[in-house]
Enzyme design. Structure first.
Site, mmCIF file in Angstrom:
data_model
loop_
_atom_site.group_PDB
_atom_site.id
_atom_site.type_symbol
_atom_site.label_atom_id
_atom_site.label_comp_id
_atom_site.label_asym_id
_atom_site.label_seq_id
_atom_site.Cartn_x
_atom_site.Cartn_y
_atom_site.Cartn_z
ATOM 1 N N GLN A 201 5.543 1.111 4.818
ATOM 2 C CA GLN A 201 4.341 1.703 4.474
ATOM 3 C C GLN A 201 3.412 1.042 5.072
ATOM 4 O O GLN A 201 2.264 1.220 5.410
ATOM 5 C CB GLN A 201 4.060 1.023 2.831
ATOM 6 C CG GLN A 201 4.731 1.909 1.779
ATOM 7 C CD GLN A 201 6.083 1.258 1.473
ATOM 8 O OE1 GLN A 201 6.777 0.614 2.321
ATOM 9 N NE2 GLN A 201 6.627 1.426 0.317
ATOM 10 N N ASP A 242 1.451 -4.279 -8.146
ATOM 11 C CA ASP A 242 1.905 -3.570 -8.915
ATOM 12 C C ASP A 242 1.741 -3.777 -10.374
ATOM 13 O O ASP A 242 1.342 -2.674 -11.268
ATOM 14 C CB ASP A 242 3.548 -3.007 -8.808
ATOM 15 C CG ASP A 242 3.749 -2.104 -7.519
ATOM 16 O OD1 ASP A 242 3.466 -2.598 -6.538
ATOM 17 O OD2 ASP A 242 4.015 -0.588 -7.879
#
Lengths: 345, 345
Positions: A201, A242
């Site tokens: 990522q 998250d």
């Protein structure tokens, strides 16, 4: 700052219309697997298509929740001809399927719950459930981008002229917007981006996005940040999260914790942007870390890196305890990780 | 333990005849770029061929020094028909070319210097320089394997039954032999191997080699060790060392330092195997960290991981200070990093 100005400041993958766009019952999801090599959209025609797209990492970060929300609207559209009770059953089925794509994404689950209530109310009152869902989704996205901006403003104010900033994985809209605002404020920032194996990522999303908004960026390996810290190249460490537990544990992409230890060791502050709020997770014990397919650890962009016979382990996230966290950046301000309960008051 | 028994315990890439084998003026170097996908040898016919093989990473770790030593024998053979003075000039030329392949490998430079003296003496006395060099090389390799064994014995004794062991990069013969000896001693060991981006020595060399000697191994990402430590999966951390300064700084593959910090944070001891001794490097300031081509950071096994336009940084090594090092494993015993000068007394 108005919504258009904010959207204009964002790089391609984070622009609102590129995360996911709903068009007459079809969903076009910005395909983050192909970015930065291709700027393409993955087309979904039904809930199962969206669920699979989320599972197959077509989108990530804040994207899955947005895609799943639109998938509910899609389900409502396809069930429009059914009696209300049957339509609702279809929606519940859709919701369960979508929630199961990302069991640890509780913010997504909460949102889908809310949307289901809205659809249920619309169906009971004989209204168009799809339209009710879309109105709610767009208004929620408006509020999300306002919250991104508020967090980004707080984040930008933490950055100082000539700071070297470390991040991990793809810290998404709040972080990218914070960088853009810091630049607008005349601060010269340099960002160091670990590639974030196995899924890259950092290499694929973060580094090109930072370059796109005109901020100097350097790609490094996941094992290099501590050495850069020892060279005095890094002043601050920022990531997304998250999930953050009520007692201040930051759950984020695997590697976040290792770099937080290295930052702490070098006296470098670590700040996490809080995406969504989750009073449902009081502490570390309430976290289940998702383990992904070990085959992903034996390859890189589909090229084998070792023999198939080698056992591998791929925990997708890790947990950074509050003593390593200098501040949690929320839309309401920067909180101590030990004081998060006040955020919910 | 005799040489054959030791060699039999080693995995394919580390067996003496597979590092490099000299056959009538040809050198066959075990090709570590292709391992574990292929077990092939890179054939060199002259000094330039060996120099290029070393530069192109056909071999690594202890391999380049062995290959360069045999290359001198090759040069002596090819110069056998020349007058002694001309032959010696050829050998000097060869030595310079070989030393320049790895400017930071001072152990290799010292060895080649010794070998040149031997060749010079043989030429002066009208003897066969190639034969003199080969005899010296084989005797040196005998001593190297004896030293590997002694270090391995000390290392194995540090390992306890049911230990989870972390390593980084490819810690070579001493470490692999230590694992084999610990296994022979009835200790159940589990090894966790970070893949070691960008060159993947962990995935390509370490993990298959450990599996080959019958010890449970798990491949992980470079960003994962701290999380495994927090789960209680790791009890000890072992690496090789490219160089250790006299005041106890360990220079090794980039990432070693970051994991040493994580180990220290979790109360896990870190031990480094010392390969060669280098009193020529008194302290940290005497170290120059090699920076490799940044393009290697933008790809993985020749597949692009990001855009060519993204700036990258690839320092090949890092420096772990002595306060993070629990012990230096030498052929003479385990030394405190603060007490290394005693090793040279």
């Amino acid at each position: 700052m108005d919504a258009k100005t904010i959207n204009d400041m964002l790089p391609f993958v984070l622009k609102r219309e590129n995360v996911a766009r709903y068009r007459e019952g079809r969903l076009e999801i910005g395909d983050r697997r192909k970015y930065p090599f291709e700027k393409t959209f993955h087309i979904c025609e039904d809930v199962e298509g969206v669920a699979r797209a989320v599972e197959e990492m077509v989108t990530q970060g804040g994207g899955p929740a947005v895609a799943a929300a639109y998938a509910l609207a899609m389900a409502a559209r396809q069930a429009a001809a059914l009696p209300a009770e049957k339509a609702l059953a279809r929606l519940k089925e859709a919701k369960t399927r979508l929630v199961n794509t990302r069991p640890t994404n509780t913010a997504m689950a909460l949102w889908l719950e809310e949307l289901q209530d809205i659809a249920e109310k619309a169906l009971e009152e004989g209204e168009d459930a799809e339209a009710a869902l879309l109105a709610s989704i767009e208004s929620r996205r408006d509020r999300d981008y306002e919250a991104y901006y508020r967090r980004a403003r707080f984040g930008a104010d933490l950055m100082q002229d000539r700071d070297g900033i470390l991040t991990m994985c793809f810290a998404e809209t709040s972080f990218l917007l914070a960088l853009a605002l810091a630049k607008q404020d005349g601060k010269r920032i340099q960002v160091f981006v670990p590639e974030t194996r196995p899924y890259l990522q950092g290499a694929r999303l973060t580094a090109p996005s930072i370059q796109e908004i005109g901020i100097p960026v350097t790609l490094i390996g996941d094992s290099m940040p501590a050495y850069l810290m020892s060279q005095g190249k890094i002043q601050k460490y920022f990531t997304a999260a998250d999930l953050i537990t009520l007692d201040g544990h930051v759950v984020n992409k695997i590697g976040t914790f290792q770099l937080a230890i290295a930052a702490h060791h070098h006296g470098i502050p670590y700040f996490a942007f809080m995406w969504g709020a989750d009073p449902g997770h009081p502490d570390r014990d309430s976290i289940r870390i998702e383990e992904r397919d070990q085959g992903e650890m034996r390859s890189c962009r589909d090229v084998a890196t070792t023999l198939d016979s080698i056992p591998a382990y791929y925990p997708a996230f890790d947990i950074t305890p509050p003593y390593l966290v200098s501040g949690i950046i929320t839309a309401k301000g920067i909180f101590s990780p030990y004081d998060l309960h006040r955020h919910f008051e």
